[in-house]
Each structure stands twice: as C-alpha cells, then as structure tokens.
Motif scaffolding. Structure first.
Motif, PDB file in Angstrom:
ATOM      1  N   UNK A  61      24.619 -53.697  16.806  1.00  0.00           N
ATOM      2  CA  UNK A  61      23.990 -54.291  17.972  1.00  0.00           C
ATOM      3  C   UNK A  61      22.565 -54.738  17.726  1.00  0.00           C
ATOM      4  N   UNK A  62      21.999 -54.401  16.576  1.00  0.00           N
ATOM      5  CA  UNK A  62      20.632 -54.817  16.281  1.00  0.00           C
ATOM      6  C   UNK A  62      20.634 -56.235  15.718  1.00  0.00           C
ATOM      7  N   UNK A  65      44.054 -55.997  17.126  1.00  0.00           N
ATOM      8  CA  UNK A  65      42.636 -55.693  17.352  1.00  0.00           C
ATOM      9  C   UNK A  65      42.331 -55.583  18.841  1.00  0.00           C
ATOM     10  N   UNK A  66      42.918 -56.448  19.643  1.00  0.00           N
ATOM     11  CA  UNK A  66      42.692 -56.396  21.090  1.00  0.00           C
ATOM     12  C   UNK A  66      43.278 -55.128  21.693  1.00  0.00           C
ATOM     13  N   UNK A  67      44.452 -54.741  21.223  1.00  0.00           N
ATOM     14  CA  UNK A  67      45.092 -53.519  21.719  1.00  0.00           C
ATOM     15  C   UNK A  67      44.273 -52.297  21.339  1.00  0.00           C
ATOM     16  N   UNK A  68      43.816 -52.248  20.086  1.00  0.00           N
ATOM     17  CA  UNK A  68      42.976 -51.137  19.631  1.00  0.00           C
ATOM     18  C   UNK A  68      41.691 -51.092  20.446  1.00  0.00           C
ATOM     19  N   UNK A  69      41.077 -52.238  20.674  1.00  0.00           N
ATOM     20  CA  UNK A  69      39.843 -52.297  21.448  1.00  0.00           C
ATOM     21  C   UNK A  69      40.057 -51.794  22.869  1.00  0.00           C
ATOM     22  N   UNK A  70      41.170 -52.191  23.463  1.00  0.00           N
ATOM     23  CA  UNK A  70      41.454 -51.800  24.844  1.00  0.00           C
ATOM     24  C   UNK A  70      41.692 -50.295  24.977  1.00  0.00           C
ATOM     25  N   UNK A  71      42.539 -49.740  24.098  1.00  0.00           N
ATOM     26  CA  UNK A  71      42.899 -48.331  24.217  1.00  0.00           C
ATOM     27  C   UNK A  71      41.908 -47.376  23.564  1.00  0.00           C
ATOM     28  N   UNK A  72      41.177 -47.836  22.554  1.00  0.00           N
ATOM     29  CA  UNK A  72      40.233 -46.961  21.855  1.00  0.00           C
ATOM     30  C   UNK A  72      38.792 -47.195  22.279  1.00  0.00           C
ATOM     31  N   UNK A  73      38.578 -48.182  23.143  1.00  0.00           N
ATOM     32  CA  UNK A  73      37.229 -48.495  23.636  1.00  0.00           C
ATOM     33  C   UNK A  73      36.253 -48.740  22.477  1.00  0.00           C
ATOM     34  N   UNK A  74      36.646 -49.642  21.574  1.00  0.00           N
ATOM     35  CA  UNK A  74      35.811 -49.955  20.406  1.00  0.00           C
ATOM     36  C   UNK A  74      34.972 -51.204  20.624  1.00  0.00           C
ATOM     37  N   UNK A  75      34.762 -51.613  21.873  1.00  0.00           N
ATOM     38  CA  UNK A  75      33.918 -52.784  22.151  1.00  0.00           C
ATOM     39  C   UNK A  75      32.539 -52.577  21.542  1.00  0.00           C
ATOM     40  N   UNK A  76      32.051 -53.571  20.822  1.00  0.00           N
ATOM     41  CA  UNK A  76      30.736 -53.478  20.210  1.00  0.00           C
ATOM     42  C   UNK A  76      30.716 -52.654  18.936  1.00  0.00           C
ATOM     43  N   UNK A  77      31.875 -52.262  18.431  1.00  0.00           N
ATOM     44  CA  UNK A  77      31.968 -51.479  17.200  1.00  0.00           C
ATOM     45  C   UNK A  77      32.968 -52.160  16.266  1.00  0.00           C
ATOM     46  N   UNK A  78      32.591 -53.297  15.673  1.00  0.00           N
ATOM     47  CA  UNK A  78      33.557 -54.072  14.896  1.00  0.00           C
ATOM     48  C   UNK A  78      34.116 -53.339  13.679  1.00  0.00           C
ATOM     49  N   UNK A  79      33.318 -52.501  13.032  1.00  0.00           N
ATOM     50  CA  UNK A  79      33.817 -51.797  11.849  1.00  0.00           C
ATOM     51  C   UNK A  79      34.844 -50.739  12.233  1.00  0.00           C
ATOM     52  N   UNK A  80      34.605 -50.047  13.318  1.00  0.00           N
ATOM     53  CA  UNK A  80      35.576 -49.069  13.803  1.00  0.00           C
ATOM     54  C   UNK A  80      36.855 -49.777  14.221  1.00  0.00           C
TER      55      UNK A  80
END
Length: 160
Positions: free
Chosen positions: A59-60, A107-122
């Motif tokens: 985020x920096x 990636x969208x499914x992982x982002x939705x269920x794992x709440x990885x918004x703003x964490x691209x490496x995760x």
C-alpha cells in the motif's frame, strides 16, 4: 450505467478504472522491451527481486513503484531466458490456456472468501495452486482430447 463507478459486487475488473490501473504495467513493459538491450534481462535477478518485493510495506508508494518496475522486468526476463525458463513445465502439458481462463475467477474467489483485498502477494500465494490444478485438469480432460480431433496439417478434411 456509469462505467467509471465500480459496481458493488466485490469483484475486481468491472470498471474502466480497473483497466487503467493495470495499463502502466503493460506500457512500461513494452517501453522497456523496446528501449533496453536484451542483455539487461536476467531471470535470476528477476526471481530475486520478486522474492524481495514483499518486504516493502504493501500500500505504500514504494510498493507501487516497486511493482511497476519489478513485474514487467520479471515477465520480460522469464520470457527471454535461454533456454526457455519454463520449458521443463511443458513436459506435463500446456497449462497456459487454463491459467488464462481460471486464474482470474480463482483470484476473485480467494479474495472474496479470504478477504485478501489489498494483499496481492497473499492472494497470489493462495490462488496459484488451485489455478494450476484446474489448468492441469482442463488440459488433460478437455483440451488435449479435443486437440486430438483437430485435422492434421497438410490438408483440409473436407477437400476433394
């Protein structure tokens, strides 16, 4: 519909602004490929840079600038590596189309269920294995069998 406003669906990539966010990566990579000599690209350096990149706080501005430099450099370095860096992976099949079609939805499914918004490496780390598994299944169960039905070069099947 206002195309500059992202619908509240929790899915990335539905607004023009999303395309504009990734455009610098393409433009910088294209400019770098045209302007830089071939010898600048090194797969080992690219791999090292990609492993060091997560050490920059997400985020920096430094992280964003690092991504703008590192991702195009790494993609060009890997694609220009001699012999082809990923040629060994081809022994198991051609998963490229599967990665192309399954990568984004996973990636969208992982982002939705794992709440990885703003964490691209995760998000990448959690998405890469399911994407490769689906891609392998797609290659072996769908693509390869269907390609075997394709007419061979040298003639049109319906020609007389």
């Amino acid at each position: 519909m206002d195309y500059f406003v992202k619908p509240n669906l929790g899915v990335h990539g539905l607004a023009i602004t999303d395309a504009l966010n990734v455009a610098p990566y393409f433009l910088l990579g294209a400019a770098w490929r045209i302007a830089a000599p071939h010898t600048v690209f090194n797969a080992q350096i690219a791999l090292l840079v990609l492993f060091l990149l997560p050490l920059i706080p997400e985020g920096s501005r430094q992280s964003e600038i690092g991504l703008y430099i590192a991702l195009p450099y790494a993609i060009l370095s890997f694609s220009l590596a001699q012999p082809a860096l990923l040629s060994l992976a081809g022994r198991f099949g051609d998963f490229s189309y599967g990665v192309y079609i399954y990568g984004f939805p996973i990636q969208q499914t992982v982002s939705f269920y794992s709440h990885t918004h703003g964490q691209p490496f995760l998000n990448f780390g959690l998405s890469v294995v399911p994407t490769l598994l689906l891609s392998a299944l797609s290659w072996h169960l769908v693509e390869k069998p269907l390609l075997s039905l394709k007419p061979r070069r040298g003639g049109y099947a319906g020609a007389t």
